[in-house]
Design an enzyme around this catalytic site. Structure first.
Site, PDB file in Angstrom:
ATOM      1  N   TYR A   1     -13.968  17.715 -16.650  1.00  0.00           N
ATOM      2  CA  TYR A   1     -14.405  16.320 -16.707  1.00  0.00           C
ATOM      3  C   TYR A   1     -15.579  16.106 -15.735  1.00  0.00           C
ATOM      4  O   TYR A   1     -15.507  16.518 -14.573  1.00  0.00           O
ATOM      5  CB  TYR A   1     -13.222  15.411 -16.354  1.00  0.00           C
ATOM      6  CG  TYR A   1     -13.590  13.964 -16.261  1.00  0.00           C
ATOM      7  CD1 TYR A   1     -13.971  13.255 -17.400  1.00  0.00           C
ATOM      8  CD2 TYR A   1     -13.602  13.293 -15.050  1.00  0.00           C
ATOM      9  CE1 TYR A   1     -14.336  11.923 -17.321  1.00  0.00           C
ATOM     10  CE2 TYR A   1     -13.952  11.962 -14.959  1.00  0.00           C
ATOM     11  CZ  TYR A   1     -14.322  11.282 -16.101  1.00  0.00           C
ATOM     12  OH  TYR A   1     -14.680   9.972 -16.021  1.00  0.00           O
TER      13      TYR A   1
ATOM     14  N   ASP B   1      -5.101  19.236 -14.650  1.00  0.00           N
ATOM     15  CA  ASP B   1      -5.438  17.885 -15.090  1.00  0.00           C
ATOM     16  C   ASP B   1      -4.938  17.793 -16.530  1.00  0.00           C
ATOM     17  O   ASP B   1      -5.514  18.381 -17.444  1.00  0.00           O
ATOM     18  CB  ASP B   1      -6.956  17.667 -14.993  1.00  0.00           C
ATOM     19  CG  ASP B   1      -7.375  16.264 -15.433  1.00  0.00           C
ATOM     20  OD1 ASP B   1      -6.631  15.630 -16.212  1.00  0.00           O
ATOM     21  OD2 ASP B   1      -8.465  15.812 -15.015  1.00  0.00           O
TER      22      ASP B   1
ATOM     23  N   ARG C   1       0.844  -1.201   0.000  1.00  0.00           N
ATOM     24  CA  ARG C   1       0.000   0.000   0.000  1.00  0.00           C
ATOM     25  C   ARG C   1       0.877   1.247   0.000  1.00  0.00           C
ATOM     26  O   ARG C   1       0.586   2.239  -0.663  1.00  0.00           O
ATOM     27  CB  ARG C   1      -0.947   0.013   1.208  1.00  0.00           C
ATOM     28  CG  ARG C   1      -1.638   1.374   1.399  1.00  0.00           C
ATOM     29  CD  ARG C   1      -2.969   1.339   2.126  1.00  0.00           C
ATOM     30  NE  ARG C   1      -3.049   0.410   3.212  1.00  0.00           N
ATOM     31  CZ  ARG C   1      -2.464   0.550   4.414  1.00  0.00           C
ATOM     32  NH1 ARG C   1      -1.747   1.630   4.673  1.00  0.00           N
ATOM     33  NH2 ARG C   1      -2.612  -0.371   5.345  1.00  0.00           N
TER      34      ARG C   1
ATOM     35  N   LYS D   1      -6.011   6.826 -19.770  1.00  0.00           N
ATOM     36  CA  LYS D   1      -6.173   7.373 -21.113  1.00  0.00           C
ATOM     37  C   LYS D   1      -4.873   7.226 -21.917  1.00  0.00           C
ATOM     38  O   LYS D   1      -4.492   6.119 -22.222  1.00  0.00           O
ATOM     39  CB  LYS D   1      -6.663   8.817 -21.020  1.00  0.00           C
ATOM     40  CG  LYS D   1      -7.795   9.018 -19.984  1.00  0.00           C
ATOM     41  CD  LYS D   1      -9.094   8.347 -20.353  1.00  0.00           C
ATOM     42  CE  LYS D   1     -10.133   8.337 -19.244  1.00  0.00           C
ATOM     43  NZ  LYS D   1     -10.487   9.630 -18.667  1.00  0.00           N
TER      44      LYS D   1
END
Ligand SMILES: *Cc1c(COP(=O)(O)O)cnc(C)c1O
Length: 382
Positions: free
Chosen positions: A103, A175, A51, A200
């Site tokens: 977005y 972003d 983690r 993406k």
């Protein structure tokens, strides 16, 4: 470092020397281990628990840091996980100024969880510096932008915004999903934080979800690392491997996708049923001059408006090669209906103002033969 971006997509900052893998493995091993044995009390092999960190993921993070020019990058399980992690930096009462064209998932996160936890958000046209300045309050902490914006391709001036942010003690966050680090490095243009949906262009094959949060300042990097291990939104070793593999071809994919996109944008413009084409690579795009100052390319995202909702719906149902699907940036071309898909959660009046109507479509152009793609669009537009 001395190497070009194309080289760093493959070798990171490792001075051309491959990452030091066991047996001289050229490809990154997948360390599918949740935990790592300690050599002794108070000692570590360099990794303790996945983690917090994992060797496969660390290599991916080093590559993205190299591409973005970041002090540090954390790899998260999705782009939204990266944006949610970023929100953890703020406290009750803090105010953020965001691009009004954002977005849809980000808008949903901000307006539900963000507001629910006492944060405040203003949505403004971030290509208009005066509008941004007018929105600044004593409680403002950050400016959050997408450039070009999703889906209306509005270009914001990163350097001008960073000067404004610095003058008011705010963070500038970009972003950068639409351009990838291959075409734009916001940290080099004054941003403090860069976010990617790695799903993406970075992963590039429509086969895995991933996200990245890259920062310039080492102190902020430490805070982010703490929040990251505490909230646990980490990317798995296997998905880290897939994204490393994807990034190896980022340069060639971006070049080809852009080449195809320019041809398709120019072709779309000539179609009688197409009323408006938004692509930053078109010479008369209103943001083109600013865009060229802060990027090395235009990417492969095109939005366009057709003459009627029937034409839009028919096109979505008739495309054969191009998939009617959410997402973008992969080798497969996709067409999206923002009204119902990516921007379904954006308030109707905002959508209307931005022109995200039932005639508005968004294309993500892949690496197929451009003639085949144009023929597919041609038959779907009949
Ligand atoms: C897809 C996307 C996101 C969200 O990323 P996920 O990987 O789908 O969680 C955020 N910002 C932009 C611009 C996107 O296109």
């Amino acid at each position: 470092m001395g190497y070009d971006t194309k080289t760093r997509c493959i070798h990171g900052d490792n001075d051309g020397v491959l990452f030091d893998h066991p047996f001289g493995a050229v490809s990154t091993p997948i360390y599918q281990s949740a935990t790592f044995a300690h050599p002794g009390v108070g000692e570590t092999s360099g990794h303790n628990y996945s983690r917090e960190s994992n060797p496969t993921r660390s290599e991916l993070e080093a590559i993205v840091s190299s591409l973005e020019g970041a002090a540090d990058t954390v790899a998260t399980s999705s782009g939204m996980a990266a944006i949610a992690l970023f929100l953890e930096l703020f406290e009750i009462g803090d105010h953020l100024i965001c691009s009004e064209d954002l977005y849809g998932g980000s808008v949903r996160l901000f307006d539900t969880n963000g507001k629910g936890h006492g944060l405040q958000f203003s949505y403004v046209d971030t290509s208009d510096l005066r509008a941004v300045e007018a929105a600044i309050r004593p409680s403002t902490r950050a400016i959050f932008v997408e450039t070009p914006s999703n889906p209306t391709m509005v270009v914001s001036d990163l350097e001008a915004l960073s000067n404004l942010a610095r003058a008011h003690g705010l963070l500038l966050v970009a972003d950068n999903t639409f351009l990838s680090p291959y075409f734009c490095n916001p940290l080099r243009h004054g941003a403090d934080v860069v976010i990617h949906s790695g799903t993406k262009f970075l992963a590039g094959h429509n086969d895995t979800l991933a996200g990245f949060l890259s920062v310039k300042d080492p102190d902020m990097a430490q805070r982010i690392r703490f929040l990251y291990k505490t909230t646990g939104s980490c990317l798995s070793p296997f998905d880290s491997f897939l994204v490393i593999r994807g990034i190896k071809t980022l340069a060639v994919r971006m070049e080809r996708q852009q080449e195809n996109a320019l041809r398709i944008a120019q072709w779309l413009r000539l179609q009688p049923k197409v009323k408006r084409v938004l692509y930053v690579g078109l010479e008369d795009h209103p943001g083109r001059e600013v865009h060229e100052r802060q990027t090395t390319g235009y990417g492969s995202m095109i939005s366009f408006e057709v003459d009627s909702s029937q034409t839009a719906v028919r096109l979505l149902e008739r495309v054969r090669l191009i998939a009617f699907a959410e997402s973008l940036g992969g080798v497969e071309s996709l067409v999206t209906y923002p009204l119902l898909q990516t921007h379904g959660d954006v308030p109707a009046e905002t959508r209307e103002r931005l022109g995200i109507t039932d005639r508005f479509l968004r294309l993500s152009i892949g690496i197929e033969d451009v003639g085949d793609l144009i023929r597919d669009l041609e038959q779907a537009l009949q």
